[in-house]
Scaffold this motif. Structure first.
Motif, PDB file in Angstrom:
ATOM      1  N   VAL A  54     -27.201  37.310 116.655  1.00  0.00           N
ATOM      2  CA  VAL A  54     -25.815  37.342 116.194  1.00  0.00           C
ATOM      3  C   VAL A  54     -25.597  36.219 115.185  1.00  0.00           C
ATOM      4  CG1 VAL A  54     -24.902  38.395 118.303  1.00  0.00           C
ATOM      5  CG2 VAL A  54     -24.982  35.908 118.106  1.00  0.00           C
ATOM      6  N   ALA A  55     -24.699  36.452 114.252  1.00  0.00           N
ATOM      7  CA  ALA A  55     -24.398  35.439 113.237  1.00  0.00           C
ATOM      8  C   ALA A  55     -22.944  35.554 112.806  1.00  0.00           C
ATOM      9  CB  ALA A  55     -25.316  35.591 112.024  1.00  0.00           C
ATOM     10  N   ALA A  56     -22.378  34.420 112.434  1.00  0.00           N
ATOM     11  CA  ALA A  56     -21.031  34.360 111.864  1.00  0.00           C
ATOM     12  C   ALA A  56     -21.107  33.569 110.566  1.00  0.00           C
ATOM     13  CB  ALA A  56     -20.058  33.700 112.835  1.00  0.00           C
ATOM     14  N   ILE A  57     -20.440  34.063 109.538  1.00  0.00           N
ATOM     15  CA  ILE A  57     -20.445  33.436 108.215  1.00  0.00           C
ATOM     16  C   ILE A  57     -19.002  33.164 107.815  1.00  0.00           C
ATOM     17  CG2 ILE A  57     -21.124  33.680 105.797  1.00  0.00           C
ATOM     18  CD1 ILE A  57     -23.206  35.775 106.774  1.00  0.00           C
ATOM     19  N   ASP A  58     -18.661  31.909 107.624  1.00  0.00           N
ATOM     20  CA  ASP A  58     -17.295  31.506 107.305  1.00  0.00           C
ATOM     21  C   ASP A  58     -17.021  31.732 105.820  1.00  0.00           C
ATOM     22  OD1 ASP A  58     -14.818  30.369 107.101  1.00  0.00           O
ATOM     23  OD2 ASP A  58     -15.382  28.427 107.962  1.00  0.00           O
ATOM     24  N   VAL A  59     -16.066  32.617 105.536  1.00  0.00           N
ATOM     25  CA  VAL A  59     -15.744  32.928 104.143  1.00  0.00           C
ATOM     26  C   VAL A  59     -15.318  31.677 103.382  1.00  0.00           C
ATOM     27  CG1 VAL A  59     -14.149  34.207 102.646  1.00  0.00           C
ATOM     28  CG2 VAL A  59     -15.154  35.322 104.659  1.00  0.00           C
ATOM     29  N   SER A  60     -14.621  30.756 104.049  1.00  0.00           N
ATOM     30  CA  SER A  60     -14.099  29.574 103.363  1.00  0.00           C
ATOM     31  C   SER A  60     -15.201  28.661 102.848  1.00  0.00           C
ATOM     32  CB  SER A  60     -13.168  28.788 104.290  1.00  0.00           C
ATOM     33  OG  SER A  60     -13.883  28.170 105.346  1.00  0.00           O
ATOM     34  N   GLY A  61     -16.419  28.842 103.335  1.00  0.00           N
ATOM     35  CA  GLY A  61     -17.535  28.075 102.804  1.00  0.00           C
ATOM     36  C   GLY A  61     -17.969  28.536 101.431  1.00  0.00           C
ATOM     37  N   PHE A  62     -17.447  29.695 100.994  1.00  0.00           N
ATOM     38  CA  PHE A  62     -17.858  30.271  99.718  1.00  0.00           C
ATOM     39  C   PHE A  62     -16.687  30.456  98.757  1.00  0.00           C
ATOM     40  CE2 PHE A  62     -20.821  31.559 102.966  1.00  0.00           C
ATOM     41  CZ  PHE A  62     -22.064  31.477 102.361  1.00  0.00           C
ATOM     42  N   THR A  63     -15.530  30.853  99.308  1.00  0.00           N
ATOM     43  CA  THR A  63     -14.387  31.161  98.447  1.00  0.00           C
ATOM     44  C   THR A  63     -13.120  31.132  99.288  1.00  0.00           C
ATOM     45  OG1 THR A  63     -13.555  32.772  96.821  1.00  0.00           O
ATOM     46  CG2 THR A  63     -14.538  33.665  98.821  1.00  0.00           C
ATOM     47  N   ASP A  64     -11.979  31.298  98.643  1.00  0.00           N
ATOM     48  CA  ASP A  64     -10.699  31.330  99.341  1.00  0.00           C
ATOM     49  C   ASP A  64     -10.612  32.587 100.198  1.00  0.00           C
ATOM     50  OD1 ASP A  64      -7.835  30.763  99.848  1.00  0.00           O
ATOM     51  OD2 ASP A  64      -7.568  32.575  98.629  1.00  0.00           O
ATOM     52  N   PRO A  65     -10.404  32.474 101.520  1.00  0.00           N
ATOM     53  CA  PRO A  65     -10.389  33.654 102.392  1.00  0.00           C
ATOM     54  C   PRO A  65      -9.343  34.702 102.002  1.00  0.00           C
ATOM     55  CG  PRO A  65     -10.637  31.670 103.711  1.00  0.00           C
ATOM     56  CD  PRO A  65     -10.332  31.217 102.302  1.00  0.00           C
ATOM     57  N   ALA A  66      -8.139  34.258 101.612  1.00  0.00           N
ATOM     58  CA  ALA A  66      -7.101  35.223 101.259  1.00  0.00           C
ATOM     59  C   ALA A  66      -7.518  36.054 100.057  1.00  0.00           C
ATOM     60  CB  ALA A  66      -5.780  34.507 100.989  1.00  0.00           C
ATOM     61  N   GLY A  67      -8.052  35.390  99.035  1.00  0.00           N
ATOM     62  CA  GLY A  67      -8.502  36.112  97.859  1.00  0.00           C
ATOM     63  C   GLY A  67      -9.671  37.039  98.161  1.00  0.00           C
ATOM     64  N   PHE A  68     -10.584  36.572  99.019  1.00  0.00           N
ATOM     65  CA  PHE A  68     -11.725  37.393  99.418  1.00  0.00           C
ATOM     66  C   PHE A  68     -11.255  38.671 100.097  1.00  0.00           C
ATOM     67  CE2 PHE A  68     -14.595  38.770 102.787  1.00  0.00           C
ATOM     68  CZ  PHE A  68     -15.808  38.887 102.125  1.00  0.00           C
ATOM     69  N   LYS A  69     -10.312  38.538 101.019  1.00  0.00           N
ATOM     70  CA  LYS A  69      -9.854  39.707 101.769  1.00  0.00           C
ATOM     71  C   LYS A  69      -9.088  40.682 100.882  1.00  0.00           C
ATOM     72  CE  LYS A  69      -7.918  37.337 105.156  1.00  0.00           C
ATOM     73  NZ  LYS A  69      -7.239  37.065 106.457  1.00  0.00           N
TER      74      LYS A  69
END
Length: 359
Positions: A278-293
């Motif tokens: 299992v793995a979890a990848i935090d979007v905020s480590g790469f880009t703004d989460p709101a914009g990503f979604k």
């Protein structure tokens, strides 16, 4: 696809189905916490229309494993190695549906600290619907990944003996609007449970699912009474149709789940064993989460807006059908085959549990 249109199905709502399933797990020795988690994973599969991984197919198998000693109802996973972003565990023969939700929570915590969390486990048992575990990352604005290497049932391309499991892979990706992107599929042409379901319902094994004992792909429907359960073809079915890709993907799942966890590959163990990743990848480590979604939602809507091919009504993206099925089954109930309802009634009588309530 879920077969809700069959008129002889009995409808059961999710809450009583969970309660009865939880009671059955407790009756065979599961702790209250593990029984609750296990019931949630199974019924989540039924709600999403993944009937092959719900109560109909899997619960009786888990009871058989517990009775034979193949499954440990009270596992104590042992930490083998740990780093800031990683960990490896021995599952102590515990059922994956009871252990993987907690392991994913650990991966999420690590991802919150370092950006990525990854957990590998060996000496495990069946994981249930992988999407359940992967989707646990979504509320945290993280991508969730789950993979499982299972008992050898799948032939390598050009092979005549099984060396790999159906080795499914799930990826869940958050979006600004529901439904999120969720992919969950076997790296073989078919999950083994679909073959057992076809046998129970008297339906044929579809063309391209299995091979003859000499390894020749069967490219026409064949009776499900044939013993082809350990002659499943990799995704693609034939080399001409790309089965080497499914074969390679299954091998990658094996490495992540089995060898990376410090265990051995499943072909050394045989049927009934499972190793997990299992793995979890935090979007905020790469880009703004709101914009990503927002971009994910736009991407998925663009795919859906593709003009459909002749004879097709619409283009779907991963999770559309499951999301719609879940909405409908939450409202109307989960359809169970009469044989399954009869099994529940008999099992409840055996363990002194209140009978399963119908919708």
């Amino acid at each position: 696809m879920p077969s809700d249109t069959v008129t002889d199905r009995t409808l059961v709502h999710a809450d009583p189905l969970r309660a009865t399933t939880r009671a059955i797990f407790e009756a065979i020795g599961f702790s209250a916490g593990h029984a609750e988690l296990s019931a949630h994973v199974l019924v989540a599969a039924d709600l999403r229309g993944v009937d092959t991984h719900g109560v109909s197919n899997m619960l009786r198998r888990y009871l058989d494993w517990a009775g034979s000693g193949h499954l440990n109802p009270k596992p104590r996973p042992r930490l083998l190695r740990e780093g800031p972003s990683t960990a490896a565990f021995d599952s102590d023969a515990g059922l994956g549906i009871a252990l993987l939700p907690t392991m994913m929570q650990t991966a999420i915590e690590k991802a919150g600290q370092t950006g990525v969390g990854m957990i590998a486990l060996h000496n495990g048992r069946h994981s249930g619907m992988l999407a359940y575990h992967a989707m646990l990352a979504l509320p945290h604005d993280m991508l969730g990944v789950c993979a499982t290497a299972g008992g050898p049932r799948v032939l390598p391309t050009f092979g005549r003996e099984p060396r790999l499991g159906t080795n499914p892979l799930a990826v869940a990706i958050p979006t600004a609007q529901d439904p999120p992107f969720v992919f969950d599929a076997s790296t073989a042409t078919v999950a083994h449970n679909k073959i057992s379901t076809a046998r129970r319902l008297g339906e044929p094994i579809s063309a391209g699912w299995c091979a003859e004992p000499d390894g020749t792909p069967i490219m026409e429907d064949t009776p499900s009474s044939r013993e082809l359960d350990s002659l499943i073809l990799p995704l693609g079915a034939t080399a001409e149709m790309g089965s080497h890709k499914g074969y390679a993907l299954a091998s990658i799942v094996e490495v992540l789940s089995s060898i990376l966890s410090g265990g051995v590959f499943i072909a050394k163990l045989g049927p009934g064993f499972s190793n997990h990743f299992v793995a979890a990848i935090d979007v905020s480590g790469f880009t703004d989460p709101a914009g990503f979604k927002e971009e994910m939602t736009d991407f998925m809507d663009t795919l859906r807006a593709t003009p459909p091919a002749a004879g097709r009504e619409r283009v779907l993206v991963p999770n559309d059908r499951e999301w719609e099925t879940e909405r409908q089954r939450c409202r109307d109930g989960i359809p169970l085959h009469p044989e399954v309802v009869g099994w529940f009634d008999e099992t409840c009588r055996r363990y002194g549990i209140a009978p399963l309530a119908r919708a």
